[in-house]
Design an enzyme around this catalytic site. Structure first.
Site, PDB file in Angstrom:
ATOM      1  N   HIS A 168       9.031  -4.744   0.538  1.00 17.24           N
ATOM      2  CA  HIS A 168       8.042  -5.208  -0.452  1.00 17.24           C
ATOM      3  C   HIS A 168       6.618  -4.916   0.035  1.00 17.24           C
ATOM      4  O   HIS A 168       5.798  -4.376  -0.712  1.00 17.24           O
ATOM      5  CB  HIS A 168       8.212  -6.722  -0.686  1.00 17.24           C
ATOM      6  N   GLU A 169       6.342  -5.275   1.295  1.00 18.26           N
ATOM      7  CA  GLU A 169       4.977  -5.086   1.804  1.00 18.26           C
ATOM      8  C   GLU A 169       4.653  -3.601   1.955  1.00 18.26           C
ATOM      9  O   GLU A 169       3.528  -3.173   1.681  1.00 18.26           O
ATOM     10  CB  GLU A 169       4.786  -5.817   3.141  1.00 18.26           C
ATOM     11  N   CYS A 221       5.289 -12.261  -5.501  1.00 20.73           N
ATOM     12  CA  CYS A 221       4.192 -11.556  -4.833  1.00 20.73           C
ATOM     13  C   CYS A 221       2.930 -12.372  -5.055  1.00 20.73           C
ATOM     14  O   CYS A 221       2.694 -12.849  -6.169  1.00 20.73           O
ATOM     15  CB  CYS A 221       4.029 -10.165  -5.446  1.00 20.73           C
ATOM     16  N   LEU A 222       2.117 -12.542  -4.016  1.00 23.38           N
ATOM     17  CA  LEU A 222       0.900 -13.347  -4.160  1.00 23.38           C
ATOM     18  C   LEU A 222      -0.081 -12.729  -5.170  1.00 23.38           C
ATOM     19  O   LEU A 222      -0.937 -13.427  -5.693  1.00 23.38           O
ATOM     20  CB  LEU A 222       0.215 -13.542  -2.801  1.00 23.38           C
ATOM     21  N   GLY A 238       4.749 -12.821   3.223  1.00 19.82           N
ATOM     22  CA  GLY A 238       4.151 -11.605   3.763  1.00 19.82           C
ATOM     23  C   GLY A 238       2.890 -11.292   2.991  1.00 19.82           C
ATOM     24  O   GLY A 238       2.616 -11.912   1.950  1.00 19.82           O
ATOM     25  N   GLN A 267      -4.096  -6.507  -0.504  1.00 25.61           N
ATOM     26  CA  GLN A 267      -4.138  -7.724  -1.327  1.00 25.61           C
ATOM     27  C   GLN A 267      -5.324  -8.618  -0.986  1.00 25.61           C
ATOM     28  O   GLN A 267      -5.585  -9.590  -1.698  1.00 25.61           O
ATOM     29  CB  GLN A 267      -2.848  -8.533  -1.156  1.00 25.61           C
ATOM     30  N   HIS A 319       3.329  -2.076  -1.133  1.00 25.96           N
ATOM     31  CA  HIS A 319       1.894  -2.267  -1.401  1.00 25.96           C
ATOM     32  C   HIS A 319       1.076  -1.105  -0.837  1.00 25.96           C
ATOM     33  O   HIS A 319       0.064  -0.714  -1.414  1.00 25.96           O
ATOM     34  CB  HIS A 319       1.389  -3.573  -0.779  1.00 25.96           C
TER      35      HIS A 319
HETATM   36 NI    NI Z   1       3.337  -8.541  -2.731  1.00 21.04          NI
END
Ligand code: NI
Length: 180
Positions: free
Chosen positions: A138-139, A96-97, A46, A51, A142
């Site tokens: 999670h998303e 997480c990226l 995701g 991000q 953000h």
């Molecule tokens: Ni993330």
């Protein structure tokens, strides 16, 4: 479509307040197309707009995580709100990226229901469990500027912070290539 660089912790942009999308216009479609390309390139499950340098309230979840076929288009959440979270909680390692190569155990609701606008401009409700519920939570985090590192104790937080401050772009790329 264009690949966009991933904003990595401790970049302050990840703590930037997010703004609602006013209309799903060509600019939004272009941004989402870039997000899709970037998520695929980095093997993410995701990705949130913040991000990739946009503070709009948008995130995407990879189709197979969302219970579909991996060749399907990722699910696009514009102006999402969490409507309901189940009381049953599970702890599982999350990546997480924006934190390449870092995984921390996070307790999340096993089921989640999210209301959002899709790329077609229409409202929809997504209900998911397991990995899908976790990805949506999670998303969504953000969009309220909550990050992996906010879930760990002070010692581990210091360790992750130091590791991220030292991480070069090349190292981050290598770790991201291994997947989210
Ligand atoms: Ni993330």
């Amino acid at each position: 479509m264009a690949l966009r660089p991933i904003v990595k912790y401790p970049d302050n942009f990840l703590r930037q307040p997010t703004c609602a999308v006013a209309a799903v216009d060509d600019g939004i479609k272009k941004l989402v197309a870039d997000m899709v390309e970037t998520m695929y390139a980095k093997n993410g499950a995701g990705l949130a707009a913040i991000q990739v340098g946009s503070n709009l309230r948008i995130f995407i979840v990879e189709a197979s995580v969302a219970g579909g076929d991996e060749n399907d288009h990722p699910v696009v959440f514009i102006n999402p709100t969490i409507e309901w979270l189940s009381d049953d909680i599970e702890s599982s390692d999350e990546g997480c990226l924006s934190f390449p190569g870092i995984y921390v155990p996070i307790k999340r609701s096993l089921q989640a229901r999210v209301r959002a606008t899709g790329l077609d401009g229409k409202e929809f409700v997504a209900e998911g469990e397991g990995l899908y519920a976790r990805a949506m939570q999670h998303e969504h985090d953000h969009l309220i500027n909550k990050l992996l590192i906010d879930y760990v104790g002070p010692l581990k937080r210091q360790m992750i912070k130091r590791k991220m401050e030292k991480m070069t772009d090349e190292e981050a790329e290598e770790l991201q290539a291994l997947g989210d």
